[in-house]
Motif scaffolding. Structure first.
Motif, PDB file in Angstrom:
ATOM      1  N   VAL A 227       0.854  -1.188   0.000  1.00  0.00           N
ATOM      2  CA  VAL A 227       0.000   0.000   0.000  1.00  0.00           C
ATOM      3  C   VAL A 227       0.887   1.233   0.000  1.00  0.00           C
ATOM      4  CG1 VAL A 227      -1.803   1.289   1.209  1.00  0.00           C
ATOM      5  CG2 VAL A 227      -1.811  -1.218   1.274  1.00  0.00           C
ATOM      6  N   LEU A 228       0.708   2.092  -0.991  1.00  0.00           N
ATOM      7  CA  LEU A 228       1.411   3.371  -1.041  1.00  0.00           C
ATOM      8  C   LEU A 228       0.451   4.436  -0.518  1.00  0.00           C
ATOM      9  CD1 LEU A 228       3.047   3.114  -4.604  1.00  0.00           C
ATOM     10  CD2 LEU A 228       3.814   2.131  -2.441  1.00  0.00           C
ATOM     11  N   MET A 229       0.770   5.006   0.619  1.00  0.00           N
ATOM     12  CA  MET A 229      -0.161   5.940   1.247  1.00  0.00           C
ATOM     13  C   MET A 229      -0.328   7.223   0.435  1.00  0.00           C
ATOM     14  SD  MET A 229      -1.572   4.750   4.028  1.00  0.00           S
ATOM     15  CE  MET A 229      -1.975   6.123   5.129  1.00  0.00           C
ATOM     16  N   ARG A 230       0.780   7.764  -0.061  1.00  0.00           N
ATOM     17  CA  ARG A 230       0.727   9.002  -0.826  1.00  0.00           C
ATOM     18  C   ARG A 230       1.708   8.930  -1.971  1.00  0.00           C
ATOM     19  NH1 ARG A 230       0.157  14.194   3.170  1.00  0.00           N
ATOM     20  NH2 ARG A 230       0.350  15.180   1.138  1.00  0.00           N
ATOM     21  N   LEU A 231       1.478   9.715  -3.009  1.00  0.00           N
ATOM     22  CA  LEU A 231       2.482   9.841  -4.057  1.00  0.00           C
ATOM     23  C   LEU A 231       3.741  10.423  -3.415  1.00  0.00           C
ATOM     24  CD1 LEU A 231       0.356  11.257  -7.019  1.00  0.00           C
ATOM     25  CD2 LEU A 231       1.041   8.900  -6.581  1.00  0.00           C
ATOM     26  N   PRO A 232       4.905   9.838  -3.701  1.00  0.00           N
ATOM     27  CA  PRO A 232       6.117  10.197  -2.943  1.00  0.00           C
ATOM     28  C   PRO A 232       6.813  11.465  -3.409  1.00  0.00           C
ATOM     29  CG  PRO A 232       6.623   8.462  -4.511  1.00  0.00           C
ATOM     30  CD  PRO A 232       5.133   8.691  -4.619  1.00  0.00           C
ATOM     31  N   PHE A 233       6.081  12.569  -3.425  1.00  0.00           N
ATOM     32  CA  PHE A 233       6.726  13.853  -3.664  1.00  0.00           C
ATOM     33  C   PHE A 233       7.586  14.177  -2.449  1.00  0.00           C
ATOM     34  CE2 PHE A 233       2.936  14.347  -6.412  1.00  0.00           C
ATOM     35  CZ  PHE A 233       3.585  14.653  -7.599  1.00  0.00           C
TER      36      PHE A 233
END
Length: 345
Positions: A227-233
């Protein structure tokens, strides 16, 4: 107690002097680095997980030094990775490492991603950049159902330790009731210890940040959902990022297109790459960030087109939960949707 008070005060004063002395040394190092030239950036960094601190001194752009010190003396060099291209282009990577004249080749993926990986995009999760409280509430409610549904075997990747700790606090009780072991980076140990615990415990959900996005290998049944919580900016305020953004803007360039977006896309590919490590691996990746499908965020295509062709499913959180469970536990593909994932990055 009265006799112990002067000793405690003396110890406190000694500790304070040590801190002041260390701060003076750090300031001297940073000042020297700033005076060096405009091509380097220096800052003091504290690891949120361990509390350890260090002075970082790095080139503003690594390309020129890599070209001069590493590549120029060599007759030939081959660089390979699954995360060098963005939408089929190597432009960003070769520019970063100082190899503008390099020849590039994109090879078809070694794995059958459409049969091995399901990418799920919830359509009803709040924007994490907007109402963060609502986002965390719904995201953690979803994770609290996902863990028991899959019997653990889930890795959740965060872009900040603060969000990781908050999710850990919200998930600890509901997962414990479902007999799912919750492991958190910086809470239950460092990377090596957590990975070993995750391998030993078949019913576990692991919350990781930073280093867990790359370089970890959990093949087979050890890991069946990422699970990727947020786009990794990269978070705003990071000294190196700020310096690079300022340098690009000073030359009239588009900092988002030339730096922010490419960095995030490559990180995104690294996070996605934690799932399929062998030709026999099979599982799902869930991205809890609606910006991938938002009409207002024009960059979603750059992320999706850089992936190696997984099967794509978009639906509500309830529909995603059902699709993941069917895919992982019974090998059943979700219904074909209107969305098709293009590109083979």
């Amino acid at each position: 107690a009265a006799a112990a008070r002067p000793e405690a005060l003396a110890a406190l004063r000694a500790r304070l002097q040590q801190v002041v002395g260390a701060a003076a040394v750090v300031e001297e190092v940073l000042h020297a680095a700033r005076q060096d030239d405009g091509e380097r950036v220096a800052w003091f960094e504290v690891d949120e997980g361990t509390g350890a601190g260090c002075v970082v001194d790095t080139p503003l752009e690594p390309g020129p030094e890599l070209a001069e010190r590493l590549f120029r003396p060599l007759h030939a060099v081959v660089l390979t990775s699954a995360t060098l291209s963005i939408d089929g282009s190597f432009e960003y990577f070769v520019r970063q490492v100082g190899l503008d004249a390099a020849r590039t080749l994109a090879i078809d993926p070694a794995f059958a991603y459409r049969e091995q990986a399901l990418l799920c995009l919830p359509t009803d999760v709040p924007d994490p950049a907007g109402d963060e409280e609502s986002y965390l509430e719904q995201a953690c409610a979803f994770l609290g159902r996902l863990g028991p549904a899959l019997g653990g075997r889930t890795l959740v990747l965060f872009t900040s330790h603060r969000a990781l700790r908050e999710a850990y606090r919200r998930l600890a009780e509901p997962l414990a009731r479902a007999d799912i072991t919750l492991l958190g980076q910086g809470i239950d140990g460092g990377q090596a210890r957590l990975l070993e615990a995750f391998r030993r415990q078949p019913r576990a959900m692991l919350l990781g940040a930073a280093s867990f996005w790359e370089g970890i290998d959990l093949p087979g049944d050890l890991l069946q959902c990422v699970v990727l919580m947020r786009l990794p900016f990269r978070p705003p305020g990071h000294p190196l990022t700020e310096a690079r953004l300022e340098a690009i803007a000073s030359k009239g360039g588009d900092a988002f297109r030339h730096l922010t977006l490419p960095e995030a896309v490559l990180r995104f590919k690294q996070g996605f790459g934690r799932l399929v490590r062998r030709s026999t691996d099979r599982g799902a990746v869930v991205v809890l960030d609606p910006r991938l499908l938002s009409r207002h965020a024009s960059y979603g295509h750059a992320f999706l087109a850089s992936l190696p062709g997984p099967r794509l499913f978009a639906g509500t959180l309830d529909e995603v939960l059902e699709a993941v469970a069917r895919w992982v536990l019974r090998g059943v593909a979700p219904p074909a949707g209107a969305l098709e994932l293009v590109g083979n990055g």
